[in-house]
Design an enzyme around this catalytic site. Structure first.
Site, PDB file in Angstrom:
ATOM      1  N   ARG A   1       3.498   7.776   9.182  1.00 22.81           N
ATOM      2  CA  ARG A   1       3.649   7.222   8.059  1.00 22.81           C
ATOM      3  C   ARG A   1       5.785   7.174   7.753  1.00 22.81           C
ATOM      4  NH1 ARG A   1      -0.107   6.901   9.199  1.00 22.81           N
ATOM      5  NH2 ARG A   1      -2.485   6.115   8.447  1.00 22.81           N
TER       6      ARG A   1
ATOM      7  N   SER B   1      -1.606   0.603  -0.056  1.00 26.80           N
ATOM      8  CA  SER B   1      -1.290   2.415  -0.611  1.00 26.80           C
ATOM      9  C   SER B   1      -0.041   2.527  -1.107  1.00 26.80           C
ATOM     10  CB  SER B   1      -2.032   2.171   0.620  1.00 26.80           C
ATOM     11  OG  SER B   1      -3.321   2.457   1.281  1.00 26.80           O
TER      12      SER B   1
ATOM     13  N   GLU C   1       4.669   6.201  -0.656  1.00 29.80           N
ATOM     14  CA  GLU C   1       4.745   5.595   0.851  1.00 29.80           C
ATOM     15  C   GLU C   1       5.444   4.034   0.537  1.00 29.80           C
ATOM     16  OE1 GLU C   1       1.588   3.053   3.646  1.00 29.80           O
ATOM     17  OE2 GLU C   1       0.884   4.498   2.689  1.00 29.80           O
TER      18      GLU C   1
END
Length: 370
Positions: A175, A268, A365
């Protein structure tokens, strides 16, 4: 997005790299905080952005804003609308494609499935543009976009030049990427993908396996011990098998995730922690049912959603911020009354609770602007 940012000017980036005046070009985006957001995408032709902070919101799906965008000084959002899908190389085993950064990601996934190309079918129904996927190194069900990216074409804002960046130069991590680490330095114009013509690998995730067992019992029997399809090599069978994986992922995502256009959220909210083997052994002594996924570097990824659920946070209401009952990683603001401070308080409470119970750190995130 976490702010009501009506009528904020934005630049539309076109295929030739210039900016054009756009008269009536609006779209609505739901904000995790506040009312629906309207990005008015218009700018005087040839307006320079030198000295301004540039943000590329795409669908603004994975952005958290501290305050109203109009109140952020020197803020220039750019909407990337560069389109095109071009075949660069086509062999018996793979196809190389250059895809415009402004193409819708899921439309490209659908295109690849229809062409019998594998590698991104597990990334179905992820919102946003093609150009956004390398920034976050988008991933789902064991697949990451970095696995199929050959290179990324960018405009280097500081050097004022276009260039190709190899996969290695993109510095892909879980990520993360060089683009996320250096926000405002590059504008991605297109992405070069290498997609396979081989039989796909079924994602070894409980939800996916369960879906296949319920809907494609005969097809599941055709997977070998390595989770590769062992049916005949005809093009029709290949497309059917890729399509069934895409179908499974879409069904699961629609069932478990909230539609950000209906219930304000930014997907998320936490990444899955990646921990050392010693930490896995410590945790599995107490939580024997905990699933982990080994990474290439020998560490293990732990599902953050499971951590929140096991900590009793799934479905919890933290002020106006709610943790979804469908998926514990989704933080939403159904009342549309929360502030960034409310979101920040909820984030810290969740991190503290998980840290105390498991000794594991959770990392946000979404990107924060402002």
């Amino acid at each position: 997005i976490t702010t009501d940012s009506q009528n904020q000017s934005a630049t539309e980036l076109t295929a030739n790299g210039t900016v054009n005046q756009v008269e009536e070009y609006e779209e609505q985006y739901e904000a995790i905080v506040g009312k629906p957001v309207k990005w008015r995408k218009r700018v005087v032709a040839n307006q320079t952005t030198t000295g301004f902070r540039i943000v590329l919101p795409a669908e603004a799906k994975n952005i958290t804003v501290k305050k109203r965008v109009g109140e952020i000084e020197e803020f220039v959002p750019i909407i990337n609308k560069i389109k095109n899908i071009a075949v660069i190389e086509d062999t018996q085993t793979h196809t190389v494609l250059d895809v415009g950064a402004g193409e819708e990601w899921d439309a490209f996934v659908q295109f690849s499935v229809e062409q019998g190309l594998t590698g991104i079918e597990a990334l179905s129904l992820i919102p946003g543009s093609v150009g956004a996927t390398p920034v976050q190194n988008v991933g789902a069900y064991g697949a990451e976009v970095s696995n199929v990216i050959d290179s990324v074409h960018v405009y280097d804002i500081e050097k004022e030049e276009y260039k190709w960046m190899s996969n290695a130069e993109c510095e892909f991590e879980y990520r993360n990427s060089v683009f996320k680490k250096n926000r405002g330095k590059y504008i991605i114009t297109k992405v070069r993908f290498i997609l396979s013509k081989e039989m796909p690998t079924m994602p070894d995730y409980p939800d996916v396996v369960e879906y296949f067992e319920e809907n494609y019992s005969s097809l599941v029997k055709a997977f070998d011990s390595e989770k590769n399809l062992a049916i005949n090599d005809s093009r029709q069978s290949l497309i059917a098998s890729i399509g069934s994986i895409r179908e499974a992922v879409i069904s699961i995502r629609e069932r478990k995730l909230l539609d950000y256009k209906e219930v304000p959220n930014c997907g998320s909210f936490f990444t899955n922690p990646v921990i050392e083997k010693s930490e896995v052994e410590r945790l599995q002594k107490e939580f024997t049912e905990m699933k982990v996924y080994e990474q290439a570097d020998g560490r293990y990824k732990v599902p953050a959603g499971w951590l929140l659920e096991k900590a009793g946070l799934k479905g919890a209401k933290l002020g106006p911020i709610e943790i979804s009952e469908k998926h514990a990683l989704i933080l939403s603001n159904p009342s549309r009354t929360a502030t960034y401070k409310d979101l920040q308080n909820a984030e810290r409470h969740i991190q503290k609770t998980v840290k105390e119970k498991f000794g594991v750190e959770l990392v946000r995130e979404p990107v924060v602007c402002g």
